[in-house]
Design an enzyme around this catalytic site. Structure first.
Site, PDB file in Angstrom:
ATOM      1  N   GLU A 100       0.756  -1.260   0.073  1.00 11.96           N
ATOM      2  CA  GLU A 100      -0.063  -0.040  -0.154  1.00 11.96           C
ATOM      3  C   GLU A 100       0.772   1.322   0.037  1.00 11.96           C
ATOM      4  OE1 GLU A 100      -3.951  -1.585   2.533  1.00 11.96           O
ATOM      5  OE2 GLU A 100      -2.318  -0.649   3.544  1.00 11.96           O
ATOM      6  N   CYS A 113       3.571   8.557   0.989  1.00  9.71           N
ATOM      7  CA  CYS A 113       4.082   7.482   1.747  1.00  9.71           C
ATOM      8  C   CYS A 113       4.338   6.220   1.108  1.00  9.71           C
ATOM      9  CB  CYS A 113       3.463   7.542   3.069  1.00  9.71           C
ATOM     10  SG  CYS A 113       4.028   6.253   4.364  1.00  9.71           S
ATOM     11  N   CYS A 120       7.780  -6.915   7.047  1.00 17.55           N
ATOM     12  CA  CYS A 120       8.819  -6.416   7.591  1.00 17.55           C
ATOM     13  C   CYS A 120       9.667  -7.271   8.686  1.00 17.55           C
ATOM     14  CB  CYS A 120       8.719  -5.047   8.367  1.00 17.55           C
ATOM     15  SG  CYS A 120      10.060  -4.090   9.189  1.00 17.55           S
ATOM     16  N   CYS A 124       9.003  -4.872  15.393  1.00 21.14           N
ATOM     17  CA  CYS A 124       8.660  -3.981  16.384  1.00 21.14           C
ATOM     18  C   CYS A 124       7.203  -4.375  17.055  1.00 21.14           C
ATOM     19  CB  CYS A 124       8.839  -2.541  15.970  1.00 21.14           C
ATOM     20  SG  CYS A 124      10.215  -2.359  15.158  1.00 21.14           S
ATOM     21  N   CYS A 127       3.748  -2.219  16.204  1.00 15.24           N
ATOM     22  CA  CYS A 127       3.616  -2.025  14.824  1.00 15.24           C
ATOM     23  C   CYS A 127       2.938  -3.289  14.140  1.00 15.24           C
ATOM     24  CB  CYS A 127       4.891  -1.747  14.084  1.00 15.24           C
ATOM     25  SG  CYS A 127       4.962  -1.605  12.181  1.00 15.24           S
ATOM     26  N   GLY A 165       7.480  -1.785   5.712  1.00 14.16           N
ATOM     27  CA  GLY A 165       9.045  -2.180   5.356  1.00 14.16           C
ATOM     28  C   GLY A 165      10.025  -1.426   6.149  1.00 14.16           C
ATOM     29  N   GLU A 166      11.167  -1.902   6.153  1.00 10.87           N
ATOM     30  CA  GLU A 166      12.528  -1.361   6.572  1.00 10.87           C
ATOM     31  C   GLU A 166      13.339  -0.779   5.480  1.00 10.87           C
ATOM     32  OE1 GLU A 166      13.933   0.556   9.476  1.00 10.87           O
ATOM     33  OE2 GLU A 166      15.420   0.572   8.072  1.00 10.87           O
ATOM     34  N   SER A 197      12.888   6.966   6.659  1.00 14.18           N
ATOM     35  CA  SER A 197      12.612   6.774   7.903  1.00 14.18           C
ATOM     36  C   SER A 197      13.151   5.157   8.250  1.00 14.18           C
ATOM     37  CB  SER A 197      11.148   6.572   8.197  1.00 14.18           C
ATOM     38  OG  SER A 197      10.902   6.207   9.508  1.00 14.18           O
ATOM     39  N   CYS A 338       0.117   5.426  10.589  1.00  8.88           N
ATOM     40  CA  CYS A 338       1.385   4.827  10.477  1.00  8.88           C
ATOM     41  C   CYS A 338       1.178   3.214  11.176  1.00  8.88           C
ATOM     42  CB  CYS A 338       2.170   5.456  11.883  1.00  8.88           C
ATOM     43  SG  CYS A 338       2.283   7.165  11.560  1.00  8.88           S
TER      44      CYS A 338
HETATM   45  N1  SAH Z   1      10.394   0.993   8.935  1.00  9.54           N
HETATM   46  C1  SAH Z   1      10.581   2.128   9.050  1.00  9.54           C
HETATM   47  C2  SAH Z   1       9.655   3.106   8.358  1.00  9.54           C
HETATM   48  C3  SAH Z   1       8.287   2.470   8.573  1.00  9.54           C
HETATM   49  S1  SAH Z   1       7.505   2.537  10.188  1.00  9.54           S
HETATM   50  C4  SAH Z   1      10.664   2.759  10.548  1.00  9.54           C
HETATM   51  O1  SAH Z   1      10.446   1.873  11.325  1.00  9.54           O
HETATM   52  O2  SAH Z   1      10.982   3.909  10.706  1.00  9.54           O
HETATM   53  C5  SAH Z   1       7.024   4.267   9.874  1.00  9.54           C
HETATM   54  C6  SAH Z   1       6.601   4.966  11.373  1.00  9.54           C
HETATM   55  O3  SAH Z   1       5.470   4.460  12.057  1.00  9.54           O
HETATM   56  C7  SAH Z   1       7.868   4.568  12.652  1.00  9.54           C
HETATM   57  O4  SAH Z   1       8.290   5.780  12.976  1.00  9.54           O
HETATM   58  C8  SAH Z   1       7.061   3.900  13.492  1.00  9.54           C
HETATM   59  O5  SAH Z   1       7.789   3.975  14.741  1.00  9.54           O
HETATM   60  C9  SAH Z   1       5.609   4.241  13.425  1.00  9.54           C
HETATM   61  N2  SAH Z   1       4.706   3.084  13.728  1.00  9.54           N
HETATM   62  C10 SAH Z   1       4.626   2.025  13.642  1.00  9.54           C
HETATM   63  N3  SAH Z   1       3.577   1.347  14.351  1.00  9.54           N
HETATM   64  C11 SAH Z   1       2.750   2.291  14.788  1.00  9.54           C
HETATM   65  C12 SAH Z   1       1.770   2.318  15.626  1.00  9.54           C
HETATM   66  N4  SAH Z   1       1.057   1.634  15.931  1.00  9.54           N
HETATM   67  N5  SAH Z   1       1.154   3.627  15.910  1.00  9.54           N
HETATM   68  C13 SAH Z   1       2.126   4.838  15.674  1.00  9.54           C
HETATM   69  N6  SAH Z   1       3.153   4.797  15.087  1.00  9.54           N
HETATM   70  C14 SAH Z   1       3.736   3.636  14.721  1.00  9.54           C
HETATM   71 FE1  SF4 Z   2       9.417  -1.644  12.935  1.00 11.05          FE
HETATM   72 FE2  SF4 Z   2       9.216  -0.006  11.102  1.00 11.05          FE
HETATM   73 FE3  SF4 Z   2       9.340  -2.542  10.564  1.00 11.05          FE
HETATM   74 FE4  SF4 Z   2       7.173  -1.317  11.695  1.00 11.05          FE
HETATM   75  S1  SF4 Z   2       7.854  -1.015   9.605  1.00 11.05           S
HETATM   76  S2  SF4 Z   2       8.203  -3.325  12.258  1.00 11.05           S
HETATM   77  S3  SF4 Z   2       8.074   0.254  13.066  1.00 11.05           S
HETATM   78  S4  SF4 Z   2      10.949  -1.273  11.407  1.00 11.05           S
END
Ligand code: SAH
Ligand code: SF4
Length: 351
Positions: A100, A113, A120, A124, A127, A165-166, A197, A338
């Site tokens: 997406e 975005c 990923c 985390c 997430c 994704g990362e 990011s 996010c």
């Molecule tokens: N993988 C990269 C980019 C994608 S995630 C990274 O982690 O930076 C983009 C952002 O969404 C990150 O800052 C992450 O901390 C945030 N994010 C992930 N899950 C979230 C949630 N449930 N609520 C708010 N922000 C979230």
């Molecule tokens: Fe963590 Fe970013 Fe991957 Fe979500 S998308 S699991 S925040 S690294």
């Protein structure tokens, strides 16, 4: 039919080439280097979908290109538009997986975005994307085609690699895609308006800084290793101190700042002590802090903080002269916020 086989030559996807690599490819075909710029303009400025359209190339050259290469596109399978104007596209990829992209219109800009992987691997805990595991990296073409798909109908002024994704775990393809975004013959987006990011892959942050000039956003999300180990397993490999050094060393053009993303999670990282530790950690680094309200989703173990604690956190950073914004959540009604990308699909709500 033993011993009989047809050799089908795999055509290259022309959108996998940065300008330099397309120049090399064309030179290999005995063509002039400047043709690469002409082809780039067709692909990324005029949205050409066939070599036949490229009328400033000779007919023979166009035919030869069509034999060697293909032009791919992504068509949205599904489009959702939020009450606040946020627009989410779901794309089905050639192998059946899906990604997406989200367009966030604001008064003075429109930010796309973009996703960089299917799933990923970082896992985390806050997430939703992180619960899907990594399926695969996106190709450079799949990354830039997300932009092409919106460009037909929407103006795009800014790009953030904050979708699924990362990005730094798919660094080579991401670097080629970033080059196409900022290339004067490509999408022509100023490198001040492109942001990568990352969850904090330290060696890759350095490699990114050496390869391209773009903005860096680091998802810090915690102020002690104990906390961050729990929230973001990557912290066990690259703890906070190392990540902060990588930020400090990241090459920044004049007056630019690194964005520190900090997802506020109730009772986990939203106390005044956290704010104090955050200020200490960031001392001396040119940063702006982006506070993000934790977005709750079905089955998640965490909660969004009370508005009071968000305000208190925000004010403390301001008092200490940090540049800080608390990001408004956009597109919540279409799960475009996010960490929520692809959530609905995975839950079987495809139709
Ligand atoms: N993988 C990269 C980019 C994608 S995630 C990274 O982690 O930076 C983009 C952002 O969404 C990150 O800052 C992450 O901390 C945030 N994010 C992930 N899950 C979230 C949630 N449930 N609520 C708010 N922000 C979230
Ligand atoms: Fe963590 Fe970013 Fe991957 Fe979500 S998308 S699991 S925040 S690294």
């Amino acid at each position: 039919m033993k011993g009989f086989f047809i050799h089908v030559m795999e055509k290259v996807d022309i959108k996998n080439f940065s300008l330099e690599s397309l120049e090399d490819f064309l030179q290999g075909l005995g063509k002039e280097k400047y043709r690469a710029k002409q082809i780039f303009k067709w692909l990324y400025q005029r949205g050409a979908t066939s070599f036949e359209d490229m009328t400033n190339l000779s007919k023979d050259f166009r035919r030869e290109l069509a034999l060697q290469a293909r032009i791919t596109t992504l068509e949205p399978e599904k489009i959702e538009i939020s009450v606040d104007g946020t627009k989410k596209y779901l794309f089905l990829l050639e192998d059946g997986s899906s990604i997406e992209s989200v367009l966030i219109p604001e008064e003075d800009r429109a930010t796309l975005c973009v996703s960089t992987q299917v799933g990923c691997a970082m896992g985390c805990r806050f997430c939703l994307t992180g619960t899907f595991k990594l399926e695969r990296n996106l190709s450079c073409a799949e990354i830039v085609n997300q932009i092409c798909a919106f460009r037909g109908t929407d103006r795009i002024t800014n790009i953030v690699l904050m979708g699924m994704g990362e990005p730094l775990a798919n660094l080579d393809n991401v670097i080629s895609a970033l080059k196409i975004m900022t290339c004067p013959d490509g999408f022509q987006i100023s490198n001040r308006r492109v942001t990568v990011s990352t969850s904090g892959l330290v060696p890759e942050i350095e490699r990114l800084g050496q390869a391209v000039t773009v903005n860096l956003a680091v998802s810090l999300n915690a102020t002690t290793d104990e906390q961050r180990d729990l929230l973001m397993p990557i912290n066990k490999k690259y703890p906070i101190a190392e990540l902060i050094v990588a930020c400090r060393n990241f090459p920044l053009p004049n007056r630019r700042m690194i964005t520190i993303e900090y997802v506020l999670v109730r009772g986990v990282n939203d106390s005044l002590d956290d704010a104090k530790r955050l200020v200490k950690l960031l001392r001396g680094i040119p940063v702006k802090v982006n506070l993000i309200r934790f977005n709750e989703y079905d089955g998640c173990e965490f909660r969004t903080p009370e508005q009071d604690s968000i305000d208190r956190f925000h004010s403390y950073l301001l008092e200490k002269n940090l540049t800080v914004i608390t990001r408004a959540s956009r597109g919540a009604d279409i799960s475009a916020a996010c960490g929520q990308l692809r959530a609905k699909l995975e839950k079987g709500e495809k139709n």
